[in-house]
Scaffold this motif. Structure first.
Motif, PDB file in Angstrom:
ATOM      1  N   ILE A  60       0.966  -1.250   0.087  1.00 57.64           N
ATOM      2  CA  ILE A  60       0.065   0.181   0.122  1.00 57.64           C
ATOM      3  C   ILE A  60       0.849   1.010   0.087  1.00 57.64           C
ATOM      4  N   PRO A  61       1.846   1.175   1.006  1.00 52.80           N
ATOM      5  CA  PRO A  61       2.576   2.651   0.705  1.00 52.80           C
ATOM      6  C   PRO A  61       3.620   3.199  -0.544  1.00 52.80           C
ATOM      7  N   LEU A  62       4.507   1.758  -1.247  1.00 54.30           N
ATOM      8  CA  LEU A  62       4.289   1.805  -2.566  1.00 54.30           C
ATOM      9  C   LEU A  62       3.229   1.794  -3.116  1.00 54.30           C
ATOM     10  N   VAL A  63       2.073   1.949  -3.613  1.00 54.28           N
ATOM     11  CA  VAL A  63       1.332   2.286  -4.704  1.00 54.28           C
ATOM     12  C   VAL A  63       1.357   4.125  -4.394  1.00 54.28           C
ATOM     13  N   VAL A  64       0.963   4.043  -2.970  1.00 57.34           N
ATOM     14  CA  VAL A  64       0.271   5.651  -2.522  1.00 57.34           C
ATOM     15  C   VAL A  64       2.243   6.429  -3.253  1.00 57.34           C
ATOM     16  N   GLN A  65       3.030   5.866  -3.118  1.00 54.86           N
ATOM     17  CA  GLN A  65       4.395   6.521  -3.659  1.00 54.86           C
ATOM     18  C   GLN A  65       4.238   6.647  -4.875  1.00 54.86           C
ATOM     19  N   ILE A  66       3.991   5.767  -6.315  1.00 48.17           N
ATOM     20  CA  ILE A  66       3.585   5.900  -6.571  1.00 48.17           C
ATOM     21  C   ILE A  66       3.240   7.199  -7.272  1.00 48.17           C
ATOM     22  N   VAL A  67       1.608   6.880  -6.755  1.00 48.75           N
ATOM     23  CA  VAL A  67       0.412   8.152  -6.981  1.00 48.75           C
ATOM     24  C   VAL A  67       0.910   9.551  -7.098  1.00 48.75           C
ATOM     25  N   PHE A  68       1.086   9.519  -5.822  1.00 47.86           N
ATOM     26  CA  PHE A  68       2.025  11.142  -5.460  1.00 47.86           C
ATOM     27  C   PHE A  68       3.272  11.475  -6.600  1.00 47.86           C
ATOM     28  N   LEU A  69       4.050  10.413  -7.037  1.00 53.03           N
ATOM     29  CA  LEU A  69       5.170  11.020  -7.606  1.00 53.03           C
ATOM     30  C   LEU A  69       4.669  11.489  -9.014  1.00 53.03           C
ATOM     31  N   VAL A  70       3.332  10.391  -9.369  1.00 48.04           N
ATOM     32  CA  VAL A  70       3.096  10.675 -10.898  1.00 48.04           C
ATOM     33  C   VAL A  70       2.246  11.555 -11.177  1.00 48.04           C
ATOM     34  N   ALA A  71       1.926  12.024  -9.625  1.00 48.07           N
ATOM     35  CA  ALA A  71       0.060  13.071  -9.654  1.00 48.07           C
ATOM     36  C   ALA A  71       1.651  14.511  -9.467  1.00 48.07           C
ATOM     37  N   PHE A  72       2.546  15.082  -8.702  1.00 48.91           N
ATOM     38  CA  PHE A  72       3.541  16.202  -8.459  1.00 48.91           C
ATOM     39  C   PHE A  72       4.399  16.604  -9.652  1.00 48.91           C
ATOM     40  N   PHE A  73       5.257  15.285 -10.167  1.00 53.17           N
ATOM     41  CA  PHE A  73       6.349  15.604 -10.678  1.00 53.17           C
ATOM     42  C   PHE A  73       6.265  14.601 -12.169  1.00 53.17           C
ATOM     43  N   LYS A  74       5.343  14.710 -12.706  1.00 53.70           N
ATOM     44  CA  LYS A  74       5.849  13.303 -13.980  1.00 53.70           C
ATOM     45  C   LYS A  74       6.068  14.872 -15.064  1.00 53.70           C
ATOM     46  N   ASN A  75       5.979  16.525 -14.377  1.00 52.16           N
ATOM     47  CA  ASN A  75       5.938  16.901 -16.101  1.00 52.16           C
ATOM     48  C   ASN A  75       7.866  17.873 -15.288  1.00 52.16           C
ATOM     49  N   SER A  76       8.389  16.544 -14.583  1.00 54.40           N
ATOM     50  CA  SER A  76       9.663  17.397 -14.654  1.00 54.40           C
ATOM     51  C   SER A  76      10.746  16.015 -15.378  1.00 54.40           C
ATOM     52  N   GLU A  77      11.434  17.087 -15.440  1.00 56.94           N
ATOM     53  CA  GLU A  77      12.994  16.726 -16.891  1.00 56.94           C
ATOM     54  C   GLU A  77      13.506  15.292 -16.253  1.00 56.94           C
ATOM     55  N   MET A  78      13.689  15.285 -14.607  1.00 58.53           N
ATOM     56  CA  MET A  78      13.709  13.669 -14.308  1.00 58.53           C
ATOM     57  C   MET A  78      13.229  12.914 -14.039  1.00 58.53           C
ATOM     58  N   PHE A  79      11.640  13.252 -14.335  1.00 58.29           N
ATOM     59  CA  PHE A  79      10.571  12.322 -12.752  1.00 58.29           C
ATOM     60  C   PHE A  79      11.107  10.753 -13.215  1.00 58.29           C
ATOM     61  N   PHE A  80      11.669   9.819 -14.593  1.00 64.56           N
ATOM     62  CA  PHE A  80      11.721   8.722 -14.724  1.00 64.56           C
ATOM     63  C   PHE A  80      12.385   8.452 -13.941  1.00 64.56           C
ATOM     64  N   VAL A  81      14.098   9.332 -13.831  1.00 66.33           N
ATOM     65  CA  VAL A  81      14.723   8.981 -12.962  1.00 66.33           C
ATOM     66  C   VAL A  81      14.463   9.080 -11.235  1.00 66.33           C
ATOM     67  N   TYR A  82      13.670   9.926 -10.990  1.00 62.01           N
ATOM     68  CA  TYR A  82      13.153   9.671  -9.527  1.00 62.01           C
ATOM     69  C   TYR A  82      12.292   8.812  -9.471  1.00 62.01           C
ATOM     70  N   ILE A  83      11.931   8.419  -9.854  1.00 62.69           N
ATOM     71  CA  ILE A  83      10.186   7.587  -9.385  1.00 62.69           C
ATOM     72  C   ILE A  83      11.177   5.693 -10.061  1.00 62.69           C
ATOM     73  N   LEU A  84      12.269   6.308 -10.706  1.00 63.26           N
ATOM     74  CA  LEU A  84      12.995   4.394 -10.762  1.00 63.26           C
ATOM     75  C   LEU A  84      13.362   4.382 -10.070  1.00 63.26           C
ATOM     76  N   LEU A  85      14.198   4.709  -9.313  1.00 63.04           N
ATOM     77  CA  LEU A  85      15.147   5.503  -7.937  1.00 63.04           C
ATOM     78  C   LEU A  85      14.570   5.180  -6.549  1.00 63.04           C
ATOM     79  N   LEU A  86      13.152   5.639  -7.120  1.00 64.72           N
ATOM     80  CA  LEU A  86      13.015   5.734  -5.762  1.00 64.72           C
ATOM     81  C   LEU A  86      11.627   4.408  -5.457  1.00 64.72           C
TER      82      LEU A  86
END
Length: 444
Positions: free
Chosen positions: A144-170
């Motif tokens: 459940i916390p992992l799903v919440v983490q992914i949802v929040f990352l997509v919601a707030f940082f999807k437009n960042s240049e490094m979005f895919f790097v952030y989501i992959l690392l975290l």
């Protein structure tokens, strides 16, 4: 130079951890010594003392030589990753061979002197097992916390240049924590006392509390991850926050595992998870009579799970592991070889190829062509690809340019930047300034 220091200290740390496990096999652990089921009371035998002393001396020499050779990674050259990988593999294989040879000697000594280990007591505490199972953190609580983490990352940082790097690392760090937690949760209860209440208390200390500690760290670093990504997104070319997060998260997991191992070392079970036969060795576990594929390595109590090589599936997994190690070796060799990028310039397209990467630009789509005076002075981060002393290629993000395909000879400061109408960027050069400037003029 920062990369070399990171590689050096991480290599020393890895070697230190491996040596720690090697030295521990030389001590009698419950009824194991040098992967051999060996009863207490023989620690002071002259033969045993001499054998363990000679083995420890060989391991110490191997460790010192490896540490000295580790200094090579501080040099600035293209073979750095190949040397790094091979030092780890060579140390691991060499240490295993040293221990394996000593193991054969001690087993022969055991046989010649009719030393028996058929004395384990078969005792089970079903009440403790049921109570411990109820208290273990279930998979759902980890997911459940992992799903919440992914949802929040997509919601707030999807437009960042490094979005895919952030989501992959975290997400990768979170998944590694989940796997560690699930591994600790799979540990079987053991009988440490004939008093059921005392037995429950000890098992809670060695299983439940360790797992709960890891879960608390897991939640804390998910929250901290959002803070780190927020500050990193303000300037994607400052990698210190995300790098610090990865280091701290990794150290936290390692400390929990050490805590788990230290608890295990100070406990002695009286039920026969301690097998009477000699089925363990430096390479794992081999027991044709055991139907399990994955077995806890109780011979050194390091918390590892090993494969049963006697099973066909175990043999296949060991073979796949060997193939993977060889494949990594060839990949490292390919990574270290001097690169020459093939540039195919036709009237309609510009194609640049490397052994792994290929970029095709339709000339009709070109919006801008610029000559960068010194590419080495630009701020940038590697998204994927390679950045060595003489060559940098793959997917990069460069300040003032954005995400781009890059094919650079680092000895040449000049580089050509091509931007297309669909916002695709290509940065490349040739081995010399003259070649680069000539191609730039012709391209314009």
């Amino acid at each position: 130079m920062m990369l070399q220091f990171i590689l050096f200290f991480s290599l020393v740390f890895i070697l230190f951890i491996m040596r720690r496990f090697n030295i521990y096999t030389l001590k009698i652990n419950d009824t194991f010594m040098l992967f051999t089921n060996f009863p207490r009371g023989h620690e002071d035998d002259e033969f045993i003392v001499n054998l363990l002393g000679k083995t420890k001396k060989k391991l110490n020499i191997l460790f010192v030589v490896s540490i000295v050779l580790s200094l090579i990674v501080l040099l600035d050259y293209d073979w750095i990753m190949l040397v790094y990988y091979n030092l780890i593999v060579v140390y691991l294989v060499s240490a295993n061979i040293i221990e394996y040879n000593a193991m054969k000697v001690i087993r022969q000594y055991k046989k010649d002197n009719n030393i028996s280990t058929e004395s384990s007591i078969l005792t089970y505490d079903l009440k403790t097992s049921r109570d411990i199972e109820k208290k273990k953190i279930k998979l759902k609580a980890w997911i459940i916390p992992l799903v919440v983490q992914i949802v929040f990352l997509v919601a707030f940082f999807k437009n960042s240049e490094m979005f895919f790097v952030y989501i992959l690392l975290l997400v990768a760090m979170s998944v590694s924590t989940i796997l560690t937690g699930c591994f600790l949760g799979r540990k079987n209860t053991k009988v440490y006392s004939t008093d059921s209440d005392e037995n429950l208390k000890i098992n809670e200390e060695s299983i439940i509390k360790v797992q709960q500690t890891l879960y608390a760290i897991y939640i804390m670093f998910i929250v901290l991850g959002f803070v780190v990504v927020y500050y990193s997104s303000k300037d994607v070319y400052k990698i210190f926050p995300i790098f610090s997060y990865i280091v701290l998260h990794t150290l936290a997991i390692i400390l929990v595992i050490f805590k788990y191992q230290n608890k295990e070392k100070n406990l002695t079970a009286i039920n026969s998870d301690l097998y009477n036969g000699d089925f363990f060795d430096p390479w794992g576990y081999y027991n044709p009579k055991d139907d399990r594929l994955m077995v806890e390595d109780i011979s050194i109590k390091n918390g590892n799970i090993t494969f049963n090589r006697a099973k066909l599936s175990g043999k296949i997994l060991y073979a796949l592991t060997a193939v993977l190690l060889i494949a990594i070796e060839f990949f490292m060799i390919n990574l270290s070889l001097p690169k020459t990028y093939n540039v195919d310039n036709t009237p309609t397209t510009l194609t640049i190829t490397e052994s792994i990467y290929t970029t095709i630009i339709d000339k009709k789509s070109i919006e801008k062509v610029e000559l960068i005076e010194d590419i080495n002075k630009t701020d940038g981060v590697r998204l994927n690809g390679t950045s060595l002393k003489h060559n940098s290629y793959g997917k990069f993000s460069i300040k003032g340019i954005g995400n781009c395909d890059m094919y650079i000879h680092n000895d040449n400061p000049r580089a050509i930047w091509i931007k297309t109408k669909d916002n695709k960027n290509l940065v490349f050069n040739f081995p010399t300034v003259k070649e680069t400037e000539k191609f730039y003029k012709n391209l314009r």
